[in-house]
Design a protein around this motif. Structure first.
Motif: not given
Length: 228
Positions: A136, A140, A142, A144, A200
């Motif tokens: 991640n 990604d 992310s 989530e 983020e």
């Protein structure tokens, strides 16, 4: 209208009884609905274990699920009894304790729920979280995914506590008081992140605790010798 687990469960049992009758080993629900922690949009995780399972049973089961209330939220697990008995034991620990039987039971699995099976569940879960944290951050990025990994830590810690003392805490509010140190810190951080999604720009900092925690769990297990 609020979701009523008892009423929905009665409808589910009537439906599967009409289709499968005495072949039912266990019919129930699991997940957040069974734990009383569900949101209105949460899945309804069903469990159906039959004496044996063939493709025709899946076709019948699929059709009857579509007749139930909140059909769009239904997912879950279906199996024959023998296949489940031969399942990877580490995966059965959470499966057994997280299932709320509405008809029949899963007691035939109880002898498989050893401390060793729970320890394997902890190791497998920690490895998955560790890898996903790295992936991640690298690819990604992310929020989530990070939240989902903290949720996964909840399942790992339930197995860890069970492996250490033989008690399985299904609900988060029951588990947390029985944790200490980094284990408790991870769960308290999970609760915060569920209510306050990080920006983020905060993702790497919020990942650090989970990465270090999962790393420690992995390294705590003795290394297996393939050849002696």
């Amino acid at each position: 209208m609020p979701f009523d687990v008892q009423s929905w469960g009665e409808s589910f049992v009537r439906a599967v009884e009409s289709a499968f009758g005495a072949r039912i080993v266990c019919a129930g629900i699991q997940g957040s609905r069974a734990r009383g922690e569900a949101k209105p949009s949460s899945d309804i995780d069903t469990v159906l274990i039959l004496d044996e399972l063939v493709t025709e049973d899946l076709i019948v089961y699929r059709a009857l699920l579509q007749t139930l209330p909140n059909a769009e939220l239904i997912c879950g697990f279906v199996s024959g009894r023998m296949e489940l008995t031969c399942w990877e034991p580490s995966e059965l620990v959470s499966f057994y304790f997280d299932t709320l039987p509405l008809k029949g039971d899963l007691e035939f699995l109880r002898p498989l729920l050893t401390a060793e099976a729970a320890q394997r569940a902890v190791l497998d879960g920690a490895c998955g979280i560790y890898h996903a944290c790295c992936h991640n951050v690298l690819f990604d990025h992310s929020v989530e995914i990070l939240q989902a990994l903290y949720k996964a830590a909840f399942f790992v810690l339930r197995a860890k506590v069970f492996s250490e003392g033989g008690t399985f805490f299904r609900r988060e509010d029951k588990l947390i008081p029985n944790l200490c140190g980094a284990d408790r810190e991870v769960m308290e951080r999970r609760a915060h992140l569920m209510e306050h999604a990080p920006e983020e720009t905060e993702l790497i900092a919020e990942t650090d605790l989970l990465l270090r925690w999962s790393s420690a769990l992995i390294r705590a297990f003795p290394q297996f010798k393939l050849f002696s």
